[in-house]
Design a protein around this motif. Sequence first.
Motif, PDB file in Angstrom:
ATOM      1  N   ALA A   1       0.846  -1.202   0.000  1.00 40.47           N
ATOM      2  CA  ALA A   1       0.000   0.000   0.000  1.00 40.47           C
ATOM      3  C   ALA A   1       0.877   1.246   0.000  1.00 40.47           C
ATOM      4  O   ALA A   1       1.051   1.902   1.029  1.00 40.47           O
TER       5      ALA A   1
ATOM      6  N   THR B   1       1.481   4.673   2.547  1.00 42.10           N
ATOM      7  CA  THR B   1       1.198   4.434   3.967  1.00 42.10           C
ATOM      8  C   THR B   1       2.221   5.157   4.837  1.00 42.10           C
ATOM      9  O   THR B   1       3.417   5.146   4.549  1.00 42.10           O
TER      10      THR B   1
ATOM     11  N   HIS C   1      -3.428   5.444   5.771  1.00 39.74           N
ATOM     12  CA  HIS C   1      -3.369   5.684   4.324  1.00 39.74           C
ATOM     13  C   HIS C   1      -4.317   6.824   3.978  1.00 39.74           C
ATOM     14  O   HIS C   1      -5.459   6.853   4.434  1.00 39.74           O
TER      15      HIS C   1
ATOM     16  N   GLU D   1      -5.868   7.608   1.185  1.00 39.78           N
ATOM     17  CA  GLU D   1      -6.843   7.441   0.110  1.00 39.78           C
ATOM     18  C   GLU D   1      -7.672   6.165   0.171  1.00 39.78           C
ATOM     19  O   GLU D   1      -8.819   6.152  -0.276  1.00 39.78           O
ATOM     20  N   LEU D   2      -7.140   5.093   0.696  1.00 39.62           N
ATOM     21  CA  LEU D   2      -7.818   3.805   0.627  1.00 39.62           C
ATOM     22  C   LEU D   2      -9.066   3.754   1.511  1.00 39.62           C
ATOM     23  O   LEU D   2      -9.149   4.434   2.531  1.00 39.62           O
ATOM     24  N   ASP D   3     -10.025   2.928   1.108  1.00 42.70           N
ATOM     25  CA  ASP D   3     -11.181   2.632   1.958  1.00 42.70           C
ATOM     26  C   ASP D   3     -10.687   1.909   3.207  1.00 42.70           C
ATOM     27  O   ASP D   3      -9.809   1.032   3.116  1.00 42.70           O
TER      28      ASP D   3
ATOM     29  N   ASP E   1     -11.843  -0.487   5.228  1.00 47.15           N
ATOM     30  CA  ASP E   1     -11.925  -1.948   5.240  1.00 47.15           C
ATOM     31  C   ASP E   1     -11.018  -2.568   4.181  1.00 47.15           C
ATOM     32  O   ASP E   1     -10.420  -3.621   4.409  1.00 47.15           O
ATOM     33  N   ASP E   2     -10.890  -1.922   3.034  1.00 49.43           N
ATOM     34  CA  ASP E   2      -9.989  -2.428   1.994  1.00 49.43           C
ATOM     35  C   ASP E   2      -8.537  -2.359   2.458  1.00 49.43           C
ATOM     36  O   ASP E   2      -7.739  -3.273   2.182  1.00 49.43           O
ATOM     37  N   PHE E   3      -8.188  -1.290   3.158  1.00 52.09           N
ATOM     38  CA  PHE E   3      -6.820  -1.153   3.665  1.00 52.09           C
ATOM     39  C   PHE E   3      -6.520  -2.253   4.677  1.00 52.09           C
ATOM     40  O   PHE E   3      -5.446  -2.864   4.656  1.00 52.09           O
TER      41      PHE E   3
ATOM     42  N   THR F   1      -6.025  -5.494   2.797  1.00 54.37           N
ATOM     43  CA  THR F   1      -4.736  -5.479   2.104  1.00 54.37           C
ATOM     44  C   THR F   1      -3.592  -5.742   3.072  1.00 54.37           C
ATOM     45  O   THR F   1      -2.671  -6.515   2.777  1.00 54.37           O
TER      46      THR F   1
ATOM     47  N   THR G   1     -11.484   6.277   9.714  1.00 52.18           N
ATOM     48  CA  THR G   1     -10.560   6.543   8.615  1.00 52.18           C
ATOM     49  C   THR G   1      -9.710   5.306   8.347  1.00 52.18           C
ATOM     50  O   THR G   1      -9.795   4.300   9.058  1.00 52.18           O
ATOM     51  N   ALA G   2      -8.872   5.373   7.323  1.00 50.82           N
ATOM     52  CA  ALA G   2      -8.002   4.253   6.967  1.00 50.82           C
ATOM     53  C   ALA G   2      -6.793   4.224   7.895  1.00 50.82           C
ATOM     54  O   ALA G   2      -5.671   4.553   7.512  1.00 50.82           O
TER      55      ALA G   2
END
Length: 283
Positions: free
Chosen positions: A108, A111, A163, A165-167, A169-171, A174, A191-192
């Motif tokens: 990612a 980060t 991070h 920019e990332l969502d 839950d997606d972060f 990942t 937040t991420a």
Amino acid sequence: MTSTRTARTRLIATDLDGTLLRDDKSVSERTVAALAAAERAGIEVFFVTGRPARWMDVVSDHVHGHGLAICANGAAVVDLHSGGTFLEVRPLRRPVALDVVRALRVAAPGTSFAVELTTGIHYEPEYPPFFLDPGATVATAEKLLFEESPGAAAPVLKLLAQHPELDPDDFLATARAAAGDLASFTRSSPTALIEISGLGVSKASTLAHCCAERGITPEQVVAFGDMPNDIEMLSWAGRSYAMGNAHPDVLAAASGRTAGNNEDGVAVIIEQLVAEAVEDLRL
């Protein structure tokens, strides 16, 4: 006739932010009264939080006989009666933390990191500090985690990864895919922002240890939470309640649901538990 009553509640384990605390970080009068009533009824209350010990002043006046709290997502057990003395620490080893940093920089890009030690928090220059610590050092994570003498530096309670920019839950997904075999990953922020602890360290595992020391079984524990870092604890406890404002995964993991944190959802259930305890004494 076989009784259908649940096991007698001996311990309440509650998260703080988004759960026991209102959004303005206050503890309502109703909740203060409910916590005191639980202790009078012989039910211990444990605060189980992602917060570090130094941020426990919001509830330190409401800890009763035992004075203990589980902080940093299970990485520390602290005595609030003594101002936050560490009684037990389950650290993230620095070489492991460095491996996680390297893995996330690849998985990612963008980060940034912060390092939470027993002595305070330190940041990378790009990390957005949401609570400035006057003693913080600003440097790369690699430098913050470096030890001139291995084992001599302050223990790492958790590594934080953010991070821009990332969502969220997606972060988290990942990060777990990139380094889930090295450490425990969770999140409690909208937040991420990911919180990384030693492998196997969680609110649930430390709470289970504290309960075992007291001869308390999971069936005798009632737990409350609102975010993914509460899921394991809610799954472990005999009875668990997701807040009305909880993350969807938390709602799915809990055995029950209560009102939101701004509507004193924890107090609502504690009042019921105290009433159960009083009824048990009458039987």
